[in-house]
Each structure stands twice: as structure tokens, then as C-alpha cells.
Write an enzyme that holds these catalytic residues in place. Structure first.
Site, short mmCIF file in Angstrom:
data_model
loop_
_atom_site.label_atom_id
_atom_site.label_comp_id
_atom_site.label_asym_id
_atom_site.label_seq_id
_atom_site.Cartn_x
_atom_site.Cartn_y
_atom_site.Cartn_z
N GLU A 179 -16.15 -10.01 -85.51
CA GLU A 179 -15.22 -10.39 -83.59
C GLU A 179 -15.75 -10.45 -82.62
O GLU A 179 -15.80 -10.64 -80.95
CB GLU A 179 -13.54 -10.02 -84.25
CG GLU A 179 -13.88 -8.68 -84.75
CD GLU A 179 -13.38 -8.82 -86.64
OE1 GLU A 179 -13.84 -7.70 -87.00
OE2 GLU A 179 -13.68 -9.89 -86.80
N ASP A 222 -46.01 -10.71 -53.52
CA ASP A 222 -46.05 -11.27 -52.25
C ASP A 222 -46.58 -9.48 -51.52
O ASP A 222 -46.73 -8.62 -52.72
CB ASP A 222 -44.43 -11.03 -51.65
CG ASP A 222 -44.99 -12.56 -51.22
OD1 ASP A 222 -45.41 -13.44 -51.67
OD2 ASP A 222 -43.24 -12.81 -50.47
N ASP A 278 -39.46 -14.86 -50.05
CA ASP A 278 -38.29 -14.66 -48.91
C ASP A 278 -37.97 -15.79 -47.96
O ASP A 278 -37.36 -16.17 -47.43
CB ASP A 278 -39.57 -13.83 -47.87
CG ASP A 278 -40.75 -13.58 -47.11
OD1 ASP A 278 -41.47 -14.57 -47.20
OD2 ASP A 278 -41.14 -13.34 -46.79
N ASP A 305 -40.98 -20.89 -50.02
CA ASP A 305 -40.83 -20.20 -51.28
C ASP A 305 -39.84 -21.47 -52.65
O ASP A 305 -40.33 -20.92 -53.76
CB ASP A 305 -40.51 -18.87 -51.44
CG ASP A 305 -42.04 -17.66 -49.99
OD1 ASP A 305 -43.18 -18.50 -50.56
OD2 ASP A 305 -41.50 -17.20 -49.73
N ASN A 360 -20.61 -6.03 -91.68
CA ASN A 360 -19.46 -7.71 -92.03
C ASN A 360 -20.45 -8.09 -93.03
O ASN A 360 -19.74 -8.55 -94.30
CB ASN A 360 -20.14 -8.50 -91.13
CG ASN A 360 -18.77 -8.78 -89.15
OD1 ASN A 360 -19.92 -8.94 -88.69
ND2 ASN A 360 -18.22 -8.38 -89.32
N ASN A 371 -14.12 -2.89 -88.52
CA ASN A 371 -14.87 -4.11 -87.56
C ASN A 371 -14.73 -3.24 -86.35
O ASN A 371 -15.61 -2.69 -85.28
CB ASN A 371 -14.45 -5.12 -87.90
CG ASN A 371 -15.00 -6.14 -89.33
OD1 ASN A 371 -16.02 -5.11 -89.30
ND2 ASN A 371 -14.92 -7.09 -89.41
P1 ATP Z 1 -47.30 -11.97 -47.84
O1 ATP Z 1 -48.40 -10.98 -48.70
O2 ATP Z 1 -46.08 -11.61 -48.03
O3 ATP Z 1 -47.62 -13.22 -48.55
P2 ATP Z 1 -48.74 -11.88 -45.38
O4 ATP Z 1 -47.60 -11.51 -43.39
O5 ATP Z 1 -50.07 -10.91 -45.81
O6 ATP Z 1 -47.82 -11.92 -45.97
P3 ATP Z 1 -48.89 -13.97 -43.56
O7 ATP Z 1 -47.14 -13.87 -43.29
O8 ATP Z 1 -48.92 -15.60 -44.74
O9 ATP Z 1 -49.20 -13.23 -45.04
O10 ATP Z 1 -49.58 -14.01 -42.94
C1 ATP Z 1 -51.26 -14.38 -43.26
C2 ATP Z 1 -51.90 -14.04 -41.95
O11 ATP Z 1 -50.96 -14.26 -40.51
C3 ATP Z 1 -52.00 -12.89 -41.89
O12 ATP Z 1 -52.81 -12.02 -42.29
C4 ATP Z 1 -51.56 -12.90 -40.05
O13 ATP Z 1 -53.21 -12.54 -39.51
C5 ATP Z 1 -51.48 -14.23 -39.25
N1 ATP Z 1 -50.29 -13.65 -39.09
C6 ATP Z 1 -48.76 -12.73 -39.69
N2 ATP Z 1 -47.98 -12.80 -38.90
C7 ATP Z 1 -48.56 -12.84 -38.23
C8 ATP Z 1 -47.69 -13.74 -36.46
N3 ATP Z 1 -46.34 -12.96 -36.73
N4 ATP Z 1 -48.01 -14.28 -35.71
C9 ATP Z 1 -48.88 -14.65 -35.50
N5 ATP Z 1 -50.32 -14.42 -36.68
C10 ATP Z 1 -49.69 -13.92 -37.85
#
Ligand code: ATP
Length: 917
Positions: free
Chosen positions: A286, A328, A655, A659, A721, A752
């Protein structure tokens, strides 16, 4: 008929709704409107009401059978039985009702935690509120990744596009504008200045004034949407339902056999009916479906305490069988506390940047040269670019400095401050103003802004992944002069040979490599002067032909607990795969540090290599890939699909809005609780409240433990049971014309629900097995009864039924009363199960498990034994259950004999290593 807000101007919308774009609504006004419009919720199939829950309990076949039992007893003059069964019906209904009620409340509390939030302007300030508190007239901030929380008239739109497929069926996102529309007869898809509840913001930002909430929204008008919200059962709950139903069928079969035998021996039909009822009661587990729900809900409440919020109970089951976690990097495996450690200018000079945290104290120390950073025009311009092309905000409060916004961008502001450049000053007295922003997204891996300087000239400030910026570059700034660079992508090797900036490219690439090998996250900065005409061009065109100024190497240390979590996954046969937008070398350095790359065989694959691979190739290499670097969110979907094709049970983190498809596709979509967008949270099955990788591992661990405990519970319950059915069956098969019923329905109910039911529940909280994270994951479609659980239940149940029958038969043959013999059978079964529970909680045998580790179980066993002795020895117990007090020697004999099925069969298993006993 709802108002056609799309034909109204912004001003008339504002005045019509009695609000203000600058201040939003006041608290008093909000209160009034909440009373007038109610909560901003769709009236989905909310939980069942108390009455519905109560009524639901009566649908249980057990209650039905018991009801018949009570009626039969009443009309055959067994008044006590009738009343007792009636009381049991009530108790059972109340307990089941209470447990379900608690489970429902628990789920509601969890759902509330996952409830969407929204940012609105109230009393002149931006505040985060639960979306359900929104009222018409609220000014709502709209950002990429949001799921719109209400119907809005859009009053400001910056490259805002919204995916309205769910509402209009249109698959392309709609570009939104703030202007009023003239035609009042257009469909939802054409209402470009409106945003609708539940649609997804795919890019850009904006503001909207709420014009409809709750059921007064467009989606609220669509009745169909609501039909989908019915709670789905988890695969395990479905399996439990199936088991319960199959057992009923078996019971009916046994009832038929017993009836035939009974009639053959000339048993009175009333007694046969009574036997039928006993059998049905005996065979129905049950509590089973309810307990599965309760154990899962209890588990999910416990998981929340370790920051993992499972949105569906089914997720907990799947977690236990996860074989690969794709995570990530930034913020999940690392701390997301960024600091610029190294800087490089396009003239080839390096600096080390000192200092700690967000404090502006620190300096640029030259490395192998003596130029001060302030004397490098490219470094200084680079820092201006890094500060202006930046959405973060530097906040200096007395001695304390912090950064609000994206940590990568925050690190750049802090670095610039160390070189004497203050963001706030640049934007005020410095004369720089931002004309237009093209924000970062992990697909294009760069961001840019159009800046107007003090002289009124415009330039584009750009920053991004260094390889991406190089691809868009047409020069390097060297000692204040621009040296032209011919991008190689179009012309091939010939162009390289003719490239005047070849030396700069080589030095720049060496710097990238150098930073990456030190596990630094690298960003490049550049600029481009813009003419008035340029301002009208699309940003993808403007982001071409930029001049590179320099590079920054940013440290983002791994979370300290991650190494142990990755190791524990490894031991548990769960692979960890890093999926990152970062550079392959940076990613590999960190992956090595935290144990994701463990040997030479572990591969690092980049996004562009992925693009060159077909699905078959990807599937082939997938088992050996430890890091996917420089990937875009779109790649994640391919990766999940390849893993699943290889029969992996994949968890995938995410995030952003992009994604979402991968999160949905993954067996366990894991959304970030802090940095995640509403779309990601909506698509995930599990929300990480602390964005931490080790929380996923804790959840996997708990998933495994919950599953283990359910198996223990089910073994215990079903064995009871089988024991009860078999003792009756044995009596009918072996006692010939003298046949009598060994257990009354009341006794079976007692076993039970109380004597076995109570301790079995305590198995739901049994401590984890020692090898919990050392054994391989359970297979995706592995039967619940795998590892001989099914045969074990049947064999142990038959042994217990056999012992109980022997006790009954002996007493009958010894000329003792029928009630005495039934008491013997009853006591035997009760004690058999109490011995057996110590074996149920072990996956090997009870000899290998310390019996004292589950205190609730010990308490429950003691309570159960005491209560059952009360049934046998107290006047009330004897009156209700028709028992008779057993003699001391009989009680001791029964107690010891009851240990035999467990001790002998477990001993046999220990000695012979046969698993099915
Ligand atoms: P994750 O590991 O979570 O995917 P990540 O931060 O390593 O994240 P992205 O956020 O896609 O990956 O960033 C990829 C690249 O873009 C980084 O290695 C950096 O060179 C560049 N980048 C990250 N943030 C910025 C930003 N705010 N403005 C310009 N370039 C950025």
C-alpha cells in the site's frame, strides 16, 4: 476586449496606466494594484487542494478492499473487526494524506525557490522582486536571457529581439521597437512594440511598461497552455505503480487458487471471502508509491541544503546514473574572482601587475625592459579602451572598493585604476561618452562600444578573445604609430610573407601562448577611428579593421574544493569534461591543475576543430576528450548529442540563452543559479544555487544514495508482502481439509503499516554505503530489480512465509487454539521482518554492515517490537486482533527461529558467494 496598447504612444501608455518611467510605481500604488489585479501567475494546475488530496486517498484500491472487508465483517456479526478495519481505513487515509500533503508542501517550497525574479522600478529605484508580485504599470527591465514575466508595452529597445515561437509559432525572433503602431488590426506576431509573458529575450536590452499580468496576459488567454502543466511522474514512480498493479494481479491469481482449494475442502463461503480479503491486503504494497514520492521529496529537500535545487523529482533518479559531467569553466570550476596579472602592449613589452582584490593599489612593473606603462601610448590607450568598453562599475566606498557586474570586465577596470585611470572620471570630466554598445556574447567572443571623445570625434573601442580580435585587425599600434597588418585568412600564406606587421603578429601570438600556459585568461584590446558615415554602418562591419593595442592576462583561480570533487567523480566512474569559451592552452592548464586532464590520452579539442568534424568523428573521439575549448554555446548541443549517442548519461551546465537547447537535451541540464539567465533556469533540470561544480558532484552523490535507499526500502516492503501471501498459500496447499486462515486481515494490515512499515521508512534515511562513490554508475536502463534484487525478495519472502506457516501448523497440530496458532504465525512474520531489515540495508549481507549506524532504524525496530508485543499481550490488543498471549518459551523460540531465514540465507550467500539469495 483588451486595450490595443500597441497603438498607443509611450506617453499615453504611461499616463493611461498612471505610472512614471523615471520612478515607476509607489509602494502604496503597488499594494492597491496587487489587491485589484491579484498575483501575476498563470492558474496552472497548482497543487491539489486539501479536499482534493483527501478525496484522492479514497481512490486507493486498498481502501476499497478494506471497505468491503469492513462491510462483510459487519454483516457477519464481526463487529469488532468491522470497527477496527474502519479505524485502520481512517488512520491509513490520514497518514497517507498527511504524507502527501507534506510532500506537496515540500515541492511547492522548492518550486518557490526556483520562481522567476524580475527587475522593476519602484519608488524611483530598481529592485529585484519575485515575478508574481508584478502589477500593471510596473516599469520592467528587459535583458538578454529573460523570460518575460508579464505582457509589456516596450518603451525602450536596444537591439532587442524576442523569441515568440511559443505564442505565435514564428520561429525567428522578432526585433522590437518602442514606436507606436498605426494599424489596430494586426496579430500578435506583428505587434513589434509589445512583449508577451513567457516569451524569451534572445538578445539586446530594453524597458517595458507592464500592461497585463497573470490570466489577463495573452498567454493567460490560451487555455491549451495550461493543459500541459500536469505533473509528470518520474520513471521510478511509474515503475512503482506498475509493480503495485502487477502484485494485485498476482494476488488475484492466488485468491483464485485459494478459493478453488477452499471450496474443494468445503470451507464456508464467508471464510473464503475473508481469506480473499486477507490475501488482497497482504499482496498490496500500500505505501509503495507514496513512499517513493516521499523519499524523493525528502532527498530533494536535503539536496537544496547543499545548494542543488532539483526542479523535477525525476532529476534525482537520473543524477544517480550520470556518467559524464560537462561543465563550464568560468565561475563553475573557477572562482570567477578575476585579477589582471600580466599586461602586454602591441610594441612587444610585458608588465606584471601587482596588488590584491579590487583595491586600486598596485602597479605595472616592467618585465625585461624599463618603460613605465604610462609612457607606452598603446598600453595607456588600451586601458582607456578596456575601461570604456566595459559594463561593470567600479564602486569606491571610503576605503572599500568593489566592482558591480561582470568580473572579467571588473578586473580590467581595477587594472586601469592601478595605472591611474578612473572609469567615473573618464566618463565625467574626461569627456568620453558612450554612444552605442555592442555587448559581449560568448558566440562572437568580443564586445565593442562607440565612444565620442572630448573633441567630438568617434572611435570604436573593442575588446575580446585575442585570436578573434586578430582576425578582425588591420594593424598594430607600435610606439604610438599604426603598423598595417594584412589579415591572413583571405590571402593565405602569400599575404603573410607581405605582411609588414609580421613581427608584431609573431610577438603577439607568443604573448597569448605565454599567458595561456600560465593559465591566464587572455583578452585583447583595440580601436578604430570612425567617421560620421561609419556611425550608420552595422556593428559587424565596424568591428573589422581594428588596430590592436595590447593584451591582458587575467588570473581566475580554480575553486579550492574542485580538485577533490573531480577526483571523486573519477573514482565513481563519472568523467568530467570542461567546456569553455576560453583559449585551449589556458583551459588545458587549468584542467591539468584540477585533475580533468589526467594523462597524455586526454584530448583538448577546439571549437574550430569541432566544426571540421562530422558527427561520427565527434562521437568516436568524445570518450577521450577532457576539454572542449573556444567553443560557442551552439557546440554544446552537438557535444551532448554525441555523448548520448555513446550511451552516456550526460549532465551539462549552462547559463546563457544560447545554452538552452543543450540544457534541454542533456539528461540533466544544470543551470547556474547566480549567473544564469531565466531561460537557462527554465530549461535546466537542476539549478546550482552557488554555481559551483562540486555541488553537482554532491547532487550525484545524493542521487545515488536516494536510489540505494529506495532499493533497500522496496526490498523490505515487498518481502513482507511475499511472506504474507505465501503463508496463506502454504496453508491452503498443505493443510488439507483442516485448512484454516493463518493470518487475519487485521494482522496483515498491522504488519504492513506498523510493525514493518515503520522501520522500512527508516531505510529511506539510511547512511550512504561506503563504496557509494567508488562504484560505476548505474546503467541508464538498468532494471530496478537488477543485481538479483527480485529473486532475493521472492526467496526471502517465501522463507519467511514458510517459517510462519510452520509455526501456525505446529500450533494447530499441537491442539492449541486457532487464535493462538494465528498469533504464532503473526509473531513469526513480525520478527522475521525485523531480523531481515538489517540485511535489507546491506547490498552484500548483514554480516558486513555495522547494525548501529542508522539510529532511526534502531529506534523504529525497538518501537515496532514493543507495539507488536502490545498487540499480543495487552487486553486491548487481544480484543482487537484476536490474539492470545504466547508462553515465554514459545515467544523466545519464535523470536530465535525468526532469525533463521535471514541468518541462514545470508550465511549461504557469504559462504558460497551466490548472489540471488
Ligand atoms: P566558460 O568557461 O564558462 O565557457 P569563458 O568565460 O571561459 O566561460 P566565454 O565567456 O565564452 O568563455 O569567453 C571566451 C573568451 O572571450 C574569453 O577567453 C575572453 O578572451 C573573451 N571574453 C570574455 N569575457 C569578455 C568580455 N566581457 N568582453 C570581451 N571579451 C571577453
Amino acid at each position: 476586449m483588451t486595450k490595443k496598447w500597441f497603438t498607443e504612444t509611450v506617453a499615453s501608455t504611461v499616463s493611461n496606466l498612471g505610472t512614471s518611467t523615471e520612478n515607476g510605481l509607489s509602494s502604496e500604488e503597488v499594494k492597491k494594484r496587487q489587491e485589484q489585479f491579484g498575483s501575476n501567475e498563470l492558474q496552472e494546475q497548482a497543487g491539489k487542494t486539501v479536499l482534493e488530496l483527501l478525496a484522492h486517498q479514497f481512490k486507493n484500491p486498498l481502501i476499497f478492499i478494506l471497505g468491503i472487508g469492513a462491510i462483510v465483517s459487519f454483516f457477519t456479526g464481526h463487529l469488532i473487526d468491522a470497527v477496527a478495519i474502519g479505524v485502520i481505513i481512517v488512520i491509513n487515509v490520514v497518514i497517507a494524506f498527511w504524507q502527501e500533503f507534506k510532500a506537496q508542501k515540500g515541492m511547492e517550497a522548492l518550486r518557490d525557490m526556483a520562481a522567476p525574479m524580475a527587475q522593476v522600478r519602484r519608488n524611483g529605484e530598481w529592485v529585484d522582486i519575485p515575478a508574481r508580485e508584478i502589477v500593471p504599470g510596473d516599469v520592467l527591465k528587459i535583458s538578454t536571457g529573460d523570460i518575460l514575466a508579464a505582457d509589456v508595452r516596450i518603451i525602450e529597445a536596444n537591439r532587442l529581439s524576442i523569441d515568440e515561437a511559443a505564442l505565435t509559432g514564428e520561429s525567428e525572433p522578432v526585433n522590437k521597437k518602442a514606436d507606436a503602431l498605426e494599424d489596430g488590426h494586426i496579430g500578435l506576431g506583428d505587434q513589434k512594440n509589445m512583449g508577451f509573458m513567457t516569451t524569451m529575450v534572445t538578445s539586446g536590452t530594453g524597458l517595458g511598461i507592464v500592461v497585463g499580468t497573470g490570466m489577463q496576459t495573452e498567454v493567460g488567454h490560451i487555455a491549451d497552455m495550461m493543459a500541459n502543466t500536469e505533473e509528470t511522474k518520474t520513471p521510478m514512480q511509474e515503475r512503482m505503480d506498475l509493480i503495485a498493479k502487477s502484485l494485485m494481479v498476482v494476488a488475484l491469481g492466488v485468491v483464485a487458487v485459494v478459493c478453488v482449494i477452499g471450496l474443494y475442502h468445503g470451507m464456508p463461503w464467508l471464510e473464503i471471502l475473508n481469506t480473499g480479503i486477507s490475501l488482497s491486503v497482504a499482496a498490496i504494497p500500500e505505501g509503495l508509491p507514496t513512499v517513493v514520492t516521499i523519499v524523493l521529496t525528502m532527498g530533494s529537500t536535503r539536496m537544496v541544503k547543499s545548494n542543488a535545487l532539483a526542479k523535477q523529482l525525476a532529476a534525482i533518479e537520473t543524477l544517480g546514473s550520470t556518467t559524464v559531467i560537462c561543465s563550464d569553466k568560468t565561475g563553475t570550476l573557477t572562482q570567477n574572482q578575476m585579477q589582471v596579472m600580466k599586461a602586454y602592449d602591441a610594441s612587444g613589452r610585458y608588465w606584471e601587475v601587482s596588488g590584491k582584490g579590487f583595491s586600486p593599489e598596485g602597479e605595472f612593473k616592467p618585465l625585461s625592459h624599463s618603460t613605465d606603462a604610462k609612457d607606452s601610448p598603446e598600453m595607456m590607450k588600451g586601458l582607456v579602451v578596456a575601461t570604456l568598453c566595459n559594463d561593470s562599475e567600479y564602486i569606491q566606498d571610503g576605503d572599500k572598493s568593489t566592482v558591480r557586474g561582470n568580473p572579467t570586465e571588473g578586473a580590467l577596470i581595477v587594472a586601469a585604476a592601478k595605472a591611474g585611470l578612473q572609469q567615473a572620471e573618464m566618463l565625467s570630466s574626461g569627456g568620453y561618452s558612450i554612444v552605442e554598445k555592442f555587448p559581449f556574447d560568448s558566440g562572437r567572443k568580443m564586445a565593442s562600444v562607440i565612444v565620442k571623445d572630448l573633441q567630438g570625434k568617434h572611435f570604436l573601442a573593442i575588446k575580446g578573445a585575442p585570436d578573434v580580435v586578430l582576425r578582425n585587425a588591420s594593424g598594430f599600434m607600435v610606439n604610438g604609430e599604426v603598423v598595417a597588418h594584412q589579415p591572413t585568412s583571405m590571402e593565405g600564406n602569400l599575404a603573410v610573407a607581405a605582411n609588414p606587421a609580421e613581427e608584431m603578429v609573431v610577438s603577439y601570438e607568443a604573448a597569448i601562448q605565454d599567458f595561456a600556459e600560465q593559465a591566464l585568461r587572455t583578452l585583447a584590446v583595440g580601436f578604430r577611428e570612425l567617421s560620421e558615415d561609419d556611425l550608420k554602418r552595422d556593428h559587424t562591419e565596424l568591428e573589422q579593421d581594428v588596430t590592436i593595442l595590447g593584451l591582458y592576462g587575467i588570473m581566475d583561480p580554480p575553486r579550492p574544493e574542485v580538485r577533490a570533487a573531480v577526483d571523486s567523480c573519477y573514482d565513481a566512474g563519472v568523467r568530467t569534461v570542461m567546456i569553455t569559451g576560453d583559449h585551449a592552452l589556458t583551459a588545458a592548464a587549468i584542467a591539468r591543475d584540477i585533475g580533468i586532464i589526467r594523462s597524455e590520452e586526454d584530448l583538448v579539442v577546439t571549437g574550430s576543430q569541432l566544426d571540421d568534424m562530422d558527427d561520427e568523428e565527434l562521437r568516436r573521439i568524445c570518450p577521450n576528450v577532457a576539454v572542449f575549448a573556444r567553443v560557442t554555446p551552439e557546440h554544446k548541443l552537438r557535444i551532448v548529442q554525441a555523448q548520448q549517442y555513446n550511451n552516456e548519461v550526460a549532465a551539462m551546465t549552462g547559463d546563457g540563452v544560447n545554452d538552452a537547447p543543450a540544457l534541454r537535451r542533456a539528461d540533466i541540464g544544470v543551470a547556474m543559479g547566480i549567473t544564469g539567465t531565466s531561460v537557462a533556469k527554465d530549461s535546466g533540470d537542476l539549478i546550482l544555487l552557488d554555481d559551483n561544480f562540486s555541488t553537482i558532484v554532491k547532487a550525484v552523490r545524493q542521487g545515488r544514495q536516494i536510489f540505494d535507499n529506495l532499493r533497500k526500502f522496496i526490498r523490505q516492503a515487498l518481502t513482507a508482502n511475499v511472506g504474507e501471501v505465501s503463508v496463506i498459500l502454504f496453508a491452503f496447499l498443505f493443510m488439507g481439509p483442516e485448512v484454516a486462515l493463518p493470518l487475519t486481515p487485521l494482522m496483515i494490515l498491522w504488519i504492513n503499516l506498523v510493525s514493518d512499515g515503520l522501520p522500512a521508512l527508516a531505510l529511506g534515511v539510511d547512511p550512504e554505503e561506503k563504496d557509494l562513490m567508488e562504484r560505476k554508475p548505474r546503467k541508464r536502463n538498468e532494471s530496478f530489480f537488477s543485481d538479483h534484487l527480485g529473486t532475493r525478495i521472492v526467496i526471502r519472502g517465501l522463507a519467511q512465509g514458510g517459517m510462519s506457516f510452520l509455526a501456525f501448523n505446529w500450533a494447530m497440530n499441537a491442539g492449541l487454539s486457532a487464535n493462538y496458532a494465528q498469533t504464532m504465525a503473526f509473531a513469526m512474520l513480525v520478527f522475521c521482518q525485523l531480523w531481515h531489515i538489517f540485511d535489507s540495508r546491506s547490498f552484500s549481507t548483514l554480516f558486513r554492515k555495522n547494525p548501529f549506524t542508522n539510529k532511526s532504524l534502531l529506534g523504529a525496530v525497538a518501537l515496532s517490537a514493543t507495539l507488536s508485543l502490545g498487540v499480543i499481550y495487552t487486553g486491548v490488543g487481544q480484543f482487537i486482533f484476536s490474539t492470545e498471549g504466547l508462553s515465554g518459551s514459545h515467544l523466545i523460540t519464535v523470536f530465535l527461529a525468526a532469525s533463521l531465514p535471514t541468518l541462514v540465507l545470508s550465511g549461504l550467500k557469504e559462504v558460497t558467494k551466490i548472489k540471488f539469495v
